[in-house]
Motif scaffolding. Structure first.
Motif, short mmCIF file in Angstrom:
data_model
loop_
_atom_site.label_atom_id
_atom_site.label_comp_id
_atom_site.label_asym_id
_atom_site.label_seq_id
_atom_site.Cartn_x
_atom_site.Cartn_y
_atom_site.Cartn_z
N CYS A 14 0.87 -1.27 -0.11
CA CYS A 14 -0.06 0.09 0.08
C CYS A 14 0.78 1.27 0.01
CB CYS A 14 -0.67 0.07 1.16
SG CYS A 14 -1.85 1.53 1.38
N LEU A 61 -4.81 -0.37 0.52
CA LEU A 61 -5.35 -1.58 0.95
C LEU A 61 -6.42 -1.80 2.03
CD1 LEU A 61 -1.90 -3.77 1.02
CD2 LEU A 61 -3.70 -3.77 -0.76
N ALA A 63 -6.47 -1.04 4.92
CA ALA A 63 -6.17 -1.77 6.21
C ALA A 63 -5.51 -0.53 7.03
CB ALA A 63 -5.02 -2.72 6.16
N THR A 69 1.29 -1.44 5.19
CA THR A 69 0.80 -2.93 4.84
C THR A 69 1.05 -3.26 3.62
OG1 THR A 69 -1.58 -1.83 4.03
CG2 THR A 69 -1.34 -2.41 6.46
N HIS A 71 -0.04 -7.01 0.73
CA HIS A 71 -0.84 -8.30 0.66
C HIS A 71 0.31 -9.05 0.00
CE1 HIS A 71 -4.13 -10.06 -1.96
NE2 HIS A 71 -3.81 -10.66 -0.83
N ARG A 73 0.34 -12.47 -2.36
CA ARG A 73 -0.57 -13.31 -3.01
C ARG A 73 0.10 -14.23 -4.20
NH1 ARG A 73 -3.37 -8.57 -6.83
NH2 ARG A 73 -1.51 -8.13 -7.88
N GLY A 79 -3.77 -15.90 0.54
CA GLY A 79 -3.07 -14.69 0.60
C GLY A 79 -3.19 -14.07 1.86
N TYR A 80 -2.19 -13.27 2.21
CA TYR A 80 -2.21 -12.50 3.55
C TYR A 80 -2.05 -11.24 3.36
CZ TYR A 80 -1.29 -17.42 4.98
OH TYR A 80 -1.17 -18.78 5.18
N VAL A 81 -2.57 -10.43 4.41
CA VAL A 81 -2.39 -9.19 4.61
C VAL A 81 -1.69 -9.02 5.76
CG1 VAL A 81 -3.47 -6.79 4.98
CG2 VAL A 81 -4.39 -8.15 3.20
N THR A 125 -4.73 -10.41 8.13
CA THR A 125 -5.85 -11.39 7.53
C THR A 125 -5.36 -12.32 6.60
OG1 THR A 125 -6.30 -10.26 5.58
CG2 THR A 125 -7.55 -9.42 7.55
N ARG A 126 -6.14 -13.53 6.50
CA ARG A 126 -5.69 -14.40 5.30
C ARG A 126 -6.84 -14.33 4.41
NH1 ARG A 126 -5.43 -20.63 7.23
NH2 ARG A 126 -7.30 -20.62 8.39
N THR A 127 -6.79 -14.57 3.12
CA THR A 127 -7.83 -14.74 2.18
C THR A 127 -7.71 -15.89 1.39
OG1 THR A 127 -6.54 -13.33 0.51
CG2 THR A 127 -7.93 -12.21 2.03
#
Length: 135
Positions: A14, A61, A63, A69, A71, A73, A79-81, A125-127
């Protein structure tokens, strides 16, 4: 609104993030996210191990409760932030070291024992990847 980038493992920084919890910009007027993206690119260029992971940046992002931050991917991977980084070479190296292990993993899961110290406590987070959820 969307800018195409090459598919593959990537760290998306970001570039508009605050410099810290209490400062928006540093003494030179640069945002923390832009400074972190710059540090990621500098560290990446210093070591060929990092070439397999792209460093990309974009504004916000979302956040904003956290600062600096990124991300992480890759196609077909969780994925992780991550955030609350200091925008410097040490943080950039830890993020890139984690990204190398992440890129080599089957589904994006890196064993905790392989995490660089500099990323511990920074996950937000995780996505799941498109078409999947985590078991």
């Amino acid at each position: 609104m969307l800018r195409p980038v090459e598919p593959g493992p990537a760290i998306v920084a970001c570039n508009t993030c605050r410099h810290s919890a209490t400062m928006r910009e540093d003494a030179e007027g640069m945002r923390g996210g832009a400074r972190l993206a710059e540090a990621l690119r500098t560290v990446q260029a210093s070591d060929p191990r990092y070439a397999a992971v792209a460093v990309q940046d974009m504004p916000c992002l979302f956040a904003c409760q956290d600062h600096c931050t990124v991300h992480l991917r890759a196609p077909g991977k969780v994925g992780y932030v991550m955030g609350r980084f200091t925008p410097d070479a040490d943080a950039a190296r830890a993020i890139l070291d984690y990204a190398i292990a992440y890129a080599a993993s089957e589904h994006g899961r890196v064993a905790f024992r392989e995490w660089p110290e500099g990323v511990k406590g920074h996950f937000i987070t995780r996505t799941p990847p498109e078409g999947f959820v985590v078991e």
